[in-house]
Every structure is written in structure tokens, then in C-alpha cells.
Scaffold this active site. Structure first.
Site, PDB file in Angstrom:
ATOM      1  N   LYS A  68      61.730  32.968  46.600  1.00 33.30           N
ATOM      2  CA  LYS A  68      61.519  34.098  47.513  1.00 33.30           C
ATOM      3  C   LYS A  68      60.165  33.911  48.200  1.00 33.30           C
ATOM      4  O   LYS A  68      59.117  34.170  47.617  1.00 33.30           O
ATOM      5  CB  LYS A  68      61.567  35.424  46.751  1.00 33.30           C
ATOM      6  CG  LYS A  68      61.532  36.642  47.651  1.00 33.30           C
ATOM      7  CD  LYS A  68      61.742  37.922  46.837  1.00 33.30           C
ATOM      8  CE  LYS A  68      61.752  39.131  47.750  1.00 33.30           C
ATOM      9  NZ  LYS A  68      60.479  39.340  48.452  1.00 33.30           N
TER      10      LYS A  68
ATOM     11  N   ASP B  71      57.020  34.536  50.492  1.00 36.48           N
ATOM     12  CA  ASP B  71      56.283  35.734  50.884  1.00 36.48           C
ATOM     13  C   ASP B  71      55.793  35.559  52.315  1.00 36.48           C
ATOM     14  O   ASP B  71      54.703  35.059  52.563  1.00 36.48           O
ATOM     15  CB  ASP B  71      55.101  35.964  49.930  1.00 36.48           C
ATOM     16  CG  ASP B  71      54.584  37.390  50.019  1.00 36.48           C
ATOM     17  OD1 ASP B  71      53.500  37.651  49.474  1.00 36.48           O
ATOM     18  OD2 ASP B  71      55.248  38.240  50.629  1.00 36.48           O
TER      19      ASP B  71
ATOM     20  N   ARG C 253      62.650  40.814  61.861  1.00 33.51           N
ATOM     21  CA  ARG C 253      63.614  41.667  61.165  1.00 33.51           C
ATOM     22  C   ARG C 253      63.555  43.103  61.681  1.00 33.51           C
ATOM     23  O   ARG C 253      64.565  43.756  61.843  1.00 33.51           O
ATOM     24  CB  ARG C 253      63.327  41.645  59.664  1.00 33.51           C
ATOM     25  CG  ARG C 253      64.292  42.495  58.861  1.00 33.51           C
ATOM     26  CD  ARG C 253      63.946  42.462  57.375  1.00 33.51           C
ATOM     27  NE  ARG C 253      64.938  43.196  56.629  1.00 33.51           N
ATOM     28  CZ  ARG C 253      64.928  44.517  56.457  1.00 33.51           C
ATOM     29  NH1 ARG C 253      63.969  45.229  56.989  1.00 33.51           N
ATOM     30  NH2 ARG C 253      65.862  45.113  55.762  1.00 33.51           N
TER      31      ARG C 253
ATOM     32  N   TYR D 163      66.970  30.317  55.295  1.00 33.24           N
ATOM     33  CA  TYR D 163      67.732  30.525  54.064  1.00 33.24           C
ATOM     34  C   TYR D 163      69.164  31.020  54.277  1.00 33.24           C
ATOM     35  O   TYR D 163      69.877  31.267  53.308  1.00 33.24           O
ATOM     36  CB  TYR D 163      67.003  31.492  53.133  1.00 33.24           C
ATOM     37  CG  TYR D 163      66.589  32.810  53.763  1.00 33.24           C
ATOM     38  CD1 TYR D 163      67.528  33.736  54.199  1.00 33.24           C
ATOM     39  CD2 TYR D 163      65.244  33.135  53.899  1.00 33.24           C
ATOM     40  CE1 TYR D 163      67.152  34.935  54.757  1.00 33.24           C
ATOM     41  CE2 TYR D 163      64.858  34.338  54.463  1.00 33.24           C
ATOM     42  CZ  TYR D 163      65.823  35.240  54.888  1.00 33.24           C
ATOM     43  OH  TYR D 163      65.437  36.432  55.446  1.00 33.24           O
TER      44      TYR D 163
ATOM     45  N   LYS E 293      71.929  34.442  44.765  1.00 28.87           N
ATOM     46  CA  LYS E 293      73.076  34.778  45.606  1.00 28.87           C
ATOM     47  C   LYS E 293      74.351  34.196  44.997  1.00 28.87           C
ATOM     48  O   LYS E 293      74.328  33.079  44.462  1.00 28.87           O
ATOM     49  CB  LYS E 293      72.913  34.185  47.015  1.00 28.87           C
ATOM     50  CG  LYS E 293      71.670  34.633  47.757  1.00 28.87           C
ATOM     51  CD  LYS E 293      71.524  33.887  49.075  1.00 28.87           C
ATOM     52  CE  LYS E 293      70.253  34.283  49.806  1.00 28.87           C
ATOM     53  NZ  LYS E 293      70.042  33.481  51.038  1.00 28.87           N
TER      54      LYS E 293
ATOM     55  N   LYS F 179      61.818  40.042  41.258  1.00 25.02           N
ATOM     56  CA  LYS F 179      60.400  40.118  41.620  1.00 25.02           C
ATOM     57  C   LYS F 179      59.548  39.756  40.409  1.00 25.02           C
ATOM     58  O   LYS F 179      59.705  40.331  39.326  1.00 25.02           O
ATOM     59  CB  LYS F 179      60.039  41.528  42.108  1.00 25.02           C
ATOM     60  CG  LYS F 179      60.790  41.968  43.360  1.00 25.02           C
ATOM     61  CD  LYS F 179      60.411  41.189  44.588  1.00 25.02           C
ATOM     62  CE  LYS F 179      59.016  41.494  45.080  1.00 25.02           C
ATOM     63  NZ  LYS F 179      58.876  42.837  45.668  1.00 25.02           N
TER      64      LYS F 179
ATOM     65  N   CYS G 169      26.004  64.234  45.309  1.00 30.03           N
ATOM     66  CA  CYS G 169      26.903  63.676  46.316  1.00 30.03           C
ATOM     67  C   CYS G 169      26.251  62.491  47.023  1.00 30.03           C
ATOM     68  O   CYS G 169      25.104  62.595  47.478  1.00 30.03           O
ATOM     69  CB  CYS G 169      27.261  64.752  47.336  1.00 30.03           C
ATOM     70  SG  CYS G 169      28.234  64.140  48.727  1.00 30.03           S
TER      71      CYS G 169
ATOM     72  N   CYS H   7      25.656  63.867  50.939  1.00 21.11           N
ATOM     73  CA  CYS H   7      24.759  64.981  51.294  1.00 21.11           C
ATOM     74  C   CYS H   7      23.750  65.318  50.206  1.00 21.11           C
ATOM     75  O   CYS H   7      22.910  66.212  50.399  1.00 21.11           O
ATOM     76  CB  CYS H   7      25.577  66.219  51.635  1.00 21.11           C
ATOM     77  SG  CYS H   7      26.413  66.951  50.200  1.00 21.11           S
TER      78      CYS H   7
ATOM     79  N   CYS I 114      32.134  67.481  45.265  1.00 18.04           N
ATOM     80  CA  CYS I 114      31.007  68.004  46.040  1.00 18.04           C
ATOM     81  C   CYS I 114      31.435  69.356  46.597  1.00 18.04           C
ATOM     82  O   CYS I 114      32.439  69.444  47.311  1.00 18.04           O
ATOM     83  CB  CYS I 114      30.643  67.053  47.179  1.00 18.04           C
ATOM     84  SG  CYS I 114      29.417  67.730  48.313  1.00 18.04           S
TER      85      CYS I 114
ATOM     86  N   CYS J 289      28.972  69.216  53.906  1.00 22.58           N
ATOM     87  CA  CYS J 289      28.835  67.787  53.594  1.00 22.58           C
ATOM     88  C   CYS J 289      29.407  66.941  54.734  1.00 22.58           C
ATOM     89  O   CYS J 289      30.547  67.140  55.160  1.00 22.58           O
ATOM     90  CB  CYS J 289      29.560  67.474  52.293  1.00 22.58           C
ATOM     91  SG  CYS J 289      29.622  65.716  51.883  1.00 22.58           S
TER      92      CYS J 289
END
Length: 672
Positions: A119, A121, A140, A226, A290, A314, A408, A411, A426, A431
Site C-alpha cells: 500500500k 503512501d 481521485r 495497481y 484483493k 493498515k 499566562c 498576558c 487563563c 488576554c
């Protein structure tokens, strides 16, 4: 050289050179078996260029010199596939492959063999040839409609412009970027100060979709084909025969493929390549299995989304160890402060990872994560890197517990860790980081949907004091927008038009865009539908909000507290004065109950990626047509609407024999 040739001699030499260069190119790019030095190929290529320049009428469409167009493309036209480019169902374990084998056996009721392929990628593409000549390449897309990328694909040297036989066919495969090309490309981009690509797949997709064919030619993409979608005048009985024919025609297929008679042998192949994947010169993320015989494929048939005779196994998410150097804290629109791990670069599932999610402070404490720890990182769903755990055996002896922030980072206000939350927050409403995030949320697609105002533009508007709250967007002038980085005349006009259009949005979009805590898009719709106007919503008693099915006390308290704020009162007034719509434009419950449609009274579930709608938009449409949209499939579900990459919900629907609709079928029913 060319001066010594008359026209007839030049024509013969051009024919000879085209044949030779095609042969050498096929040996180099398809077979990976070069037979002449690069210098010799370059010499012959230059000779062909000189002859074509001297005698322009001798230039052929399939000449190696015609692979790259001379001008930039303006865009990609949409092309409808003759037969849909379906996706595949996925398997993640040996047990799921055994289940697939059982289903196939029940469907075809006779022996079969399995064709196993790597498969790849990359980016799925369909190639058409007419009488042996390359005609068209289409991505596709959504499976039904893709983009015409013919000019760019023509620049990929492993794709022949002329086949070895004058056949008419359509073949499909995966365009990919070899690992070596990916590394070289990113090194070059780094040296030039450009952003690097995240992984070879993104690099391949970005290259094919760029508008300069010369860029495509320079990046050394390749292809593995394929399948045969269409073929004239030849009889093929199996997948293995189809790929052998592609080989014989001069097209490139992946040689790492085998046919097996049992699912146990298939599993052995899976395990073999799970070990080998890192040694391959290209990225793979699994194995495609397949049914080999085409008559058995036909007997097994298809679902709405995928063939029943194929499945993609996968590979599990990879994990890797690396050193945690620092933690970066960022502020969201609701004030939640989230941590991100900054680590030594590490290869993970084919990409270089240097940042990973730590999620929240409570999770950090539970895992006892510290600076200079060796951490285990993985990609959640092979997409988002996250820190899984600490390897405490490698922890330095002088390690100290992590000192969590108290103020934070934007601020400097004191952070709170509320009892009912796992995150730091926060609480400062002024802020700057929160303000930017709130603005970004307000303009987002599911809120006010203001095209062109992305995160970068919003940050500039805020930092330059052009906008302090969402209402200020409606008072912007063109001259102000032109002061922003990389904003020209047309961009400014487009932004102003998008801002103007957003004034007409229905009330629920505005309510969602305001960013009220606990009020998502669905809750905003329920509120707008119930109270009709902003004024009535603001005055609504807590009990009336609580009474709305699907909301409750927490939402009611949050809404009431929000509208009691003086700054919110001022914001609403500014929006009104800017002529932003404050009324609900959708249908009320009483109207919906009177609607007679295909979906009236039906329980519907939506899954997968949609092309024409966002999930919320389609849910809204279906609700207006009298449907009840729920989140999970059960025996009470009337329809499952399956978009691209539908997963477990589709499988469950098939098991329960729930009718499955494509997005296109839904569109047709909505139009009616």
C-alpha cells in the site's frame, strides 16, 4: 551537427532519438536498471533539442522534450470519473483479515486466491491512454470527480507518453515521492528559508497540485500503477494478469506483489513487509489484499463506498523514543492553556517529529513527565504525534519534577486550575492570545464563515490594533487591509465582500461564533430555533433554556452568565449597528413537522468526509427536512450517509443491514 542534415535526414534522426530516449528512460525510471551513463543520455537529449529547434515541424507530442509545459497553469478543471475511484475498507489485525476471508467465502461460494500488494503512501491518480498515447491524468478527488492534472503528470518521467502497443485503457495507481527525493527537497527548502514538507505523501500531493509543471519535473516524483479500470480489445482474467499487462505495455507497477491461496499465507506476507517497510526506498503504510480472479471479484460485488473483494491492512502506529527538551504552552479562545512537547527530532511513521501533544496538565502529572526525560512518542491514528509515556529507566539522576506555569504565557495573568477541569486556564477576558483565538473562531467556516480571514490575517489585524473584538471586523476599511502583509488590492476586496456577506447569516451562526462556553454549533441551532431573535435569547430565563432538549443546566448557566457581561452587551450593540443579522432564518419545529420529504421522520447518521457540505451544514439540511440526526448507528437507524473514508459506522451499518446513501444520493433527494 544539425547543419549537415537535410530535412529527411533530420526526421529519421529525430525518430531514432525519440525511440532511444524513451527506451533509456524506461530502463532508468521504471525498471531501475539504467543501461547508459547519465552523460550519454544528456548528450542524446541535447541533440534532439537542437534538431527540434532547427526543424520545429518535427516536434512530436510524445517527444521527451515536451514533458514540461512552458507556462504556469491557471488552475485545475474538475473531471468526472467514468467509473468511481472507490476507497478500501481497512483492517488492523489478523482477526479482521480472517473476518474478511470469511465474508469473501460466503459471498463467492467457491475457491479463490488473494493478490497482495504494498500500500503505497501517495496520491491516487487515474491515467488514460488512447491508442497507446497518453491522454489524461485525474486525481481521485471525492471518488466521483477529480482534478485534471494532465500537464503536471506529463512531467513525471516514469509515466510513458506512448505505450508499447496502441491500446486504449484507463489505469489507476499512486503517485509518490521516493524517500531520497523527499530528503533532498527538504534540505533545499531549508537552505532557502522555505517551509519543509511534513512527509513524502504531502510533498507528492503538493507537487502535483502546484501550478508550475517545471516544479513537478524538478521533484523526481514516480508512480506505481495497481489496477486496470478500462481496457479495450484484450481479455484479462485476474489482477495478476492485469498488472503483468501493464508491465508489458511499459507502465510501472510495484514488483513486490504475490498471489496466495490462504489467509494465513497473506498474514505471513503482511508480517514480512511490516519488518521490511523501513528498508524500502518509498513509504508504505500497509498491504492491500484483493481477490485475484476477476469473476470472483464481480460475484463479491461492492458496497456504496468500497469493493467487498478487497481490503487494506493498515500497519500499526509506530513508536519511537526521544529526549524531551522543553514544553511550550499555548492559550486557546476559552483561556485553556495546553502543553506541547519540544523534543529531539525523531523519525516516526515516515515523518520527522519534533513536537508532540501533552494534552493537559493533569495528564502530564499522571505520567510524571519531566524535562530531559526519554519519552515514547507515537502518532495517534498515524496523524497527530503524542507522548505516550516516560522511560524512567533512562531518567537522569538529578531529574526534578516539572515546574508547571503559574501565569499566562501571553498576558501574565495568574492561571487557575478549576476543580472540574484537567487543564490550566487563563481567566483574563482581555488576554491577547484568547482574543486572537476568539476572532479566529468567529470567522471560521462553521461560525460566520468569512473567507480569507485565516489565523495569520486575524493575528495581524489584532496586533496592529485594527480589530479588538469580532464586531470591529464589520468596520474595517480597504485602506486598513492593504497595510497587512501580502494583502493586495484584489485580496482586500474579496475580504470585504466576505465580511459583507456574513452579515446575512442566520442567527445560529452568530451565536456559535460568539464562543459561548459549552455552546457548540448544534446547541446554537437549538437556541436560535427556540428564541428566533438575539434579543429574546438574551432575555430568556434559565429555566426556558434548560427545557430545550439536548441542552440542560450547565449550558443554561453558561449562556446566562455570558449575556450578563457588560462587554457582551457592548459587542452585541456594535454588531447590530453594523447591520449584522440577529434573527433565525431556518425552519421552526412546527414547520419541520409539516414537511413531507424522503427524510421526514427518519433517523439518520452521517459519517466520513463530505465534499459538498460540512457535517453541520448537512445535519441542518436534513433536520429542516424532518430527519432526526444522531451520532451512532443502531437497529433503529433508517439511513447511514457515508462520505469518503467512512470507518466503523459503515461496517456496523452493513452488519445491521442499514441502508447506506452516498452524498450524491442525498443531494439528489434534497434537490427534489
Amino acid at each position: 551537427m544539425t547543419k549537415k542534415m537535410d530535412f529527411d535526414q533530420a526526421r529519421e534522426r529525430v525518430d531514432e532519438l525519440v525511440t532511444l530516449l524513451d527506451q533509456y528512460s524506461h530502463q532508468y525510471y521504471v525498471l531501475d536498471q539504467p543501461t547508459i551513463p547519465d552523460e550519454e543520455y544528456d548528450r542524446l537529449y541535447r541533440e534532439l533539442v537542437e534538431l527540434e529547434e532547427t526543424y520545429p515541424t518535427l516536434v512530436k507530442n510524445d517527444s521527451p522534450t515536451q514533458r514540461v509545459g512552458g507556462s504556469l497553469l491557471e488552475g485545475f478543471e474538475k473531471v468526472e470519473h467514468d467509473t468511481p475511484m472507490l476507497s478500501l475498507d481497512n483492517a488492523f489485525s489478523k482477526e479482521e483479515l480472517i473476518d474478511f476471508d470469511r465474508r469473501v467465502s460466503q459471498l463467492i461460494e467457491r475457491p479463490c486466491t488473494y493478490h497482495c500488494e504494498l500500500k503505497i503512501d501517495g496520491l491516487a491518480v487515474s491515467l488514460k491512454y488512447e491508442k497507446g498515447k497518453f491522454k489524461q491524468a485525474v486525481t481521485r478527488g471525492d471518488g466521483s470527480v477529480g482534478e485534471n492534472v494532465t500537464v503536471n503528470v506529463k512531467a513525471i518521467r516514469s509515466i510513458p507518453l506512448t505505450l508499447k502497443e496502441p491500446v486504449t485503457l484507463e489505469t489507476r495507481g499512486e503517485i509518490y515521492m521516493p524517500k531520497s527525493s523527499f530528503v533532498a527537497l527538504n534540505q533545499k527548502r531549508e537552505e532557502q528559508g522555505e517551509a519543509v514538507f511534513a512527509n513524502p505523501r504531502n510533498a507528492a500531493a503538493g507537487t502535483i497540485r502546484n501550478l508550475d509543471p517545471k516544479v513537478t519535473a524538478s521533484r523526481n516524483l514516480s508512480v506505481f500503477l495497481y489496477s486496470l479500470a478500462q481496457l479495450d480489445d484484450k481479455e484479462i482474467e485476474s489482477q495478476s494478469e492485469a498488472l503483468q499487462l501493464l508491465d508489458d505495455l511499459g507502465l510501472k507497477t510495484n514488483p513486490e506483489r504475490r498471489v496466495f491461496e490462504s489467509i494465513d499465507a497473506v498474514w505471513a506476507f503482511v508480517e514480512e513487509y511490516q519488518e521490511k517497510r523501513t528498508t524500502l526506498p518509498y513509504e508504505i503504510d500497509g498491504i492491500v489484499i484483493k481477490v485475484n480472479e476477476l469473476d470472483n471479484q464481480e460475484k463479491a460485488g461492492y458496497t456504496v463506498k468500497a469493493p467487498r473483494w478487497a481490503i487494506a491492512y493498515k500497519f500499526p502506529a509506530e513508536e519511537a523514543e526521544t529526549l524531551l527538551r522543553s514544553v511550550e504552552w499555548t492559550v486557546g479562545r476559552t483561556g485553556v492553556v495546553t502543553p506541547t512537547a519540544i523534543m529531539d527530532p525523531v523519525q516516526l511513521a515516515g515523518t520527522t517529529v519534533q513536537r508532540a501533544s501533552l494534552h493537559n496538565v493533569d495528564l502530564m502529572k499522571a505520567k510524571d513527565i519531566r524535562l530531559k526525560d526519554t519519552v515514547v512518542v507515537r502518532k495517534a491514528g498515524d496523524i497527530i504525534p503524542e507522548v505516550v509515556k516516560v522511560n524512567k529507566d533512562k531518567r537522569p539522576e538529578d531529574s526534578q519534577p516539572y515546574a508547571y506555569p503559574t501565569h499566562c504565557p501571553a498576558c501574565q495573568s495568574e492561571l487557575m486550575h478549576l476543580d472540574d477541569e484537567v487543564a490550566l486556564r487563563c481567566m483574563n477576558p482581555s488576554c491577547s492570545a484568547q482574543a486572537k483565538e476568539k476572532l479566529t473562531h468567529f470567522v471560521s467556516r462553521n461560525a460566520m464563515n468569512i473567507d480569507g480571514l485565516g489565523e495569520r490575517i486575524v493575528a495581524q489585524l489584532y496586533d496592529q490594533s485594527l480589530v479588538k473584538d469580532s464586531a470591529d471586523l464589520y468596520y474595517l476599511e480597504k485602506e486598513q487591509l492593504l497595510t497587512l502583509d501580502k494583502i493586495a488590492d484584489k485580496s482586500a476586496d474579496n475580504m470585504l465582500s466576505a465580511i459583507e456577506r456574513s452579515k446575512e447569516n442566520s442567527l445560529e451562526r452568530l451565536v456559535f461564533g460568539l464562543g459561548i462556553r459549552h455552546v457548540g454549533a448544534k446547541a446554537a441551532r437549538l437556541l436560535a430555533e427556540e428564541f428566533i431573535t438575539m434579543e429574546q435569547l438574551r432575555k430568556a430565563p434559565k429555566e426556558a433554556i434548560e427545557a430545550i432538549e439536548g441542552l440542560g443546566e450547565t449550558v443554561a448557566e453558561s449562556i446566562q452568565a455570558f449575556f450578563e457581561l457588560e462587554e457582551v452587551d457592548r459587542l452585541i450593540q456594535k454588531l447590530k449597528e453594523a447591520s449584522v443579522n440577529m434573527e433565525y432564518k431556518g425552519k421552526r419545529k412546527e414547520e419541520i413537522e409539516q414537511v413531507s420529504s424522503y427524510f421526514s421522520g427518519k433517523t439518520v447518521v452521517i459519517t466520513g468526509k463530505l465534499e459538498h457540505y460540512t457535517r453541520d451544514e448537512l445535519e441542518q439540511k436534513l433536520t429542516d427536512l424532518g430527519a432526526k440526526v444522531t451520532g451512532s448507528v443502531s437497529k433503529n437507524t433508517d439511513y447511514l450517509i457515508a462520505g469518503e473514508d467512512a470507518g466503523s459506522k459503515l461496517t456496523k451499518a452493513q452488519d445491521l443491514e442499514v441502508p447506506v446513501l452516498t452524498e450524491q444520493q442525498v443531494l439528489e433527494e434534497i434537490d427534489e
